[in-house]
Motif scaffolding. Structure first.
Motif, PDB file in Angstrom:
ATOM      1  N   UNK A  11      41.873 -22.851 148.163  1.00 46.37           N
ATOM      2  CA  UNK A  11      42.106 -21.467 148.571  1.00 46.37           C
ATOM      3  C   UNK A  11      41.049 -20.723 147.399  1.00 46.37           C
ATOM      4  N   UNK A  12      40.157 -19.818 148.184  1.00 51.21           N
ATOM      5  CA  UNK A  12      39.417 -18.872 147.169  1.00 51.21           C
ATOM      6  C   UNK A  12      40.138 -17.458 147.323  1.00 51.21           C
ATOM      7  N   UNK A  13      40.347 -16.866 146.223  1.00 54.37           N
ATOM      8  CA  UNK A  13      40.742 -15.470 146.136  1.00 54.37           C
ATOM      9  C   UNK A  13      39.739 -14.486 145.836  1.00 54.37           C
ATOM     10  N   UNK A  14      39.725 -13.498 146.138  1.00 55.70           N
ATOM     11  CA  UNK A  14      38.727 -12.323 145.679  1.00 55.70           C
ATOM     12  C   UNK A  14      39.380 -11.232 145.682  1.00 55.70           C
ATOM     13  N   UNK A  15      39.582 -10.376 144.332  1.00 52.09           N
ATOM     14  CA  UNK A  15      40.291  -9.150 144.106  1.00 52.09           C
ATOM     15  C   UNK A  15      39.147  -8.051 144.523  1.00 52.09           C
ATOM     16  N   UNK A  16      39.859  -6.884 144.749  1.00 51.78           N
ATOM     17  CA  UNK A  16      38.962  -5.602 144.728  1.00 51.78           C
ATOM     18  C   UNK A  16      39.879  -4.464 144.392  1.00 51.78           C
ATOM     19  N   UNK A  17      39.379  -3.297 144.226  1.00 46.98           N
ATOM     20  CA  UNK A  17      39.996  -1.904 144.303  1.00 46.98           C
ATOM     21  C   UNK A  17      40.508  -1.386 142.897  1.00 46.98           C
TER      22      UNK A  17
ATOM     23  N   UNK B 200      52.749 -18.836 148.483  1.00 46.30           N
ATOM     24  CA  UNK B 200      53.367 -17.690 147.846  1.00 46.30           C
ATOM     25  C   UNK B 200      52.239 -17.141 147.028  1.00 46.30           C
ATOM     26  N   UNK B 201      52.423 -15.503 146.904  1.00 41.21           N
ATOM     27  CA  UNK B 201      51.119 -14.970 146.005  1.00 41.21           C
ATOM     28  C   UNK B 201      51.742 -13.941 145.087  1.00 41.21           C
ATOM     29  N   UNK B 202      50.816 -13.686 144.026  1.00 43.12           N
ATOM     30  CA  UNK B 202      51.317 -13.077 142.969  1.00 43.12           C
ATOM     31  C   UNK B 202      50.345 -12.281 142.397  1.00 43.12           C
ATOM     32  N   UNK B 203      50.621 -11.306 141.560  1.00 38.53           N
ATOM     33  CA  UNK B 203      49.882 -10.581 141.048  1.00 38.53           C
ATOM     34  C   UNK B 203      50.090 -10.670 139.342  1.00 38.53           C
TER      35      UNK B 203
ATOM     36  N   UNK C 137      49.882 -20.130 145.389  1.00 35.65           N
ATOM     37  CA  UNK C 137      49.981 -21.478 145.429  1.00 35.65           C
ATOM     38  C   UNK C 137      50.826 -21.822 146.623  1.00 35.65           C
ATOM     39  N   UNK C 138      50.971 -23.150 147.145  1.00 32.95           N
ATOM     40  CA  UNK C 138      51.658 -23.313 148.239  1.00 32.95           C
ATOM     41  C   UNK C 138      53.083 -23.396 147.971  1.00 32.95           C
ATOM     42  N   UNK C 139      53.716 -23.045 148.989  1.00 34.25           N
ATOM     43  CA  UNK C 139      55.113 -22.734 149.154  1.00 34.25           C
ATOM     44  C   UNK C 139      55.862 -24.076 148.613  1.00 34.25           C
ATOM     45  N   UNK C 140      56.528 -24.107 147.547  1.00 41.54           N
ATOM     46  CA  UNK C 140      57.212 -25.537 147.121  1.00 41.54           C
ATOM     47  C   UNK C 140      58.787 -25.272 147.055  1.00 41.54           C
ATOM     48  N   UNK C 141      59.167 -23.908 146.945  1.00 42.32           N
ATOM     49  CA  UNK C 141      60.450 -23.643 146.594  1.00 42.32           C
ATOM     50  C   UNK C 141      60.623 -22.083 146.253  1.00 42.32           C
ATOM     51  N   UNK C 142      61.490 -21.895 145.114  1.00 39.73           N
ATOM     52  CA  UNK C 142      61.429 -20.735 144.537  1.00 39.73           C
ATOM     53  C   UNK C 142      60.179 -19.916 144.063  1.00 39.73           C
TER      54      UNK C 142
ATOM     55  N   UNK D 109      50.894 -21.648 139.233  1.00 33.57           N
ATOM     56  CA  UNK D 109      49.834 -21.094 140.241  1.00 33.57           C
ATOM     57  C   UNK D 109      48.662 -21.855 140.112  1.00 33.57           C
ATOM     58  N   UNK D 110      48.001 -22.408 141.173  1.00 32.90           N
ATOM     59  CA  UNK D 110      47.013 -23.371 141.189  1.00 32.90           C
ATOM     60  C   UNK D 110      45.643 -22.412 141.385  1.00 32.90           C
ATOM     61  N   UNK D 111      45.573 -21.362 142.123  1.00 31.87           N
ATOM     62  CA  UNK D 111      44.584 -20.781 142.598  1.00 31.87           C
ATOM     63  C   UNK D 111      44.447 -19.565 141.957  1.00 31.87           C
ATOM     64  N   UNK D 112      43.379 -18.890 141.428  1.00 27.91           N
ATOM     65  CA  UNK D 112      43.173 -17.599 140.734  1.00 27.91           C
ATOM     66  C   UNK D 112      41.887 -16.859 141.266  1.00 27.91           C
TER      67      UNK D 112
END
Length: 125
Positions: free
Chosen positions: A2-8, A33-36, A99-104, A112-115
């Protein structure tokens, strides 16, 4: 992968608002699952908000509750962080993580694996 690109991000006066966006590549966004997180100069990276893959579980750090709102739009593979009533102490580089959903839904950076690359938010007093 997964590649993530922030903006704003940007410069805003105290009391103002910003909306951060995090666009994710790939077809598996709906299962992640996604986080900031944020990191201020000289400080450790800090959890801010999280939203589960199904959007049924949402967490916030206490200092942003009632001011920030995390949401996701599946059709656009995008997660948002609406930030209102901003304070100078919110100044930091904000990072999106996945990160892929693995539970809580985790609230620690190491899970988190991807940033994304980060986007600067500066709140002037």
């Amino acid at each position: 992968q997964v590649q993530l690109v922030e903006s704003g991000g940007g410069l805003v006066q105290a009391g103002g608002s910003l909306r951060l966006s995090c666009a994710a590549s790939g077809r598996t966004f709906a299962t992640y699952d996604m986080s900031w997180f944020r990191q201020a100069p000289g400080k450790e990276r800090e959890f801010v908000a999280a939203i589960s893959w199904s959007a049924t579980t949402i967490y916030y750090i206490d200092s942003v509750k009632g001011r920030f709102t995390v949401s996701r739009e599946y059709a656009k593979n995008t997660v948002y962080l609406q930030m209102n009533s901003l304070k100078p102490e919110d100044t930091a580089v904000y990072y999106c993580a996945a990160r892929p959903n693995l539970g809580p839904v985790p609230r620690t950076a190491r899970e988190y694996a991807y940033w994304g690359q980060g986007t600067q938010v500066t709140v002037s007093s």
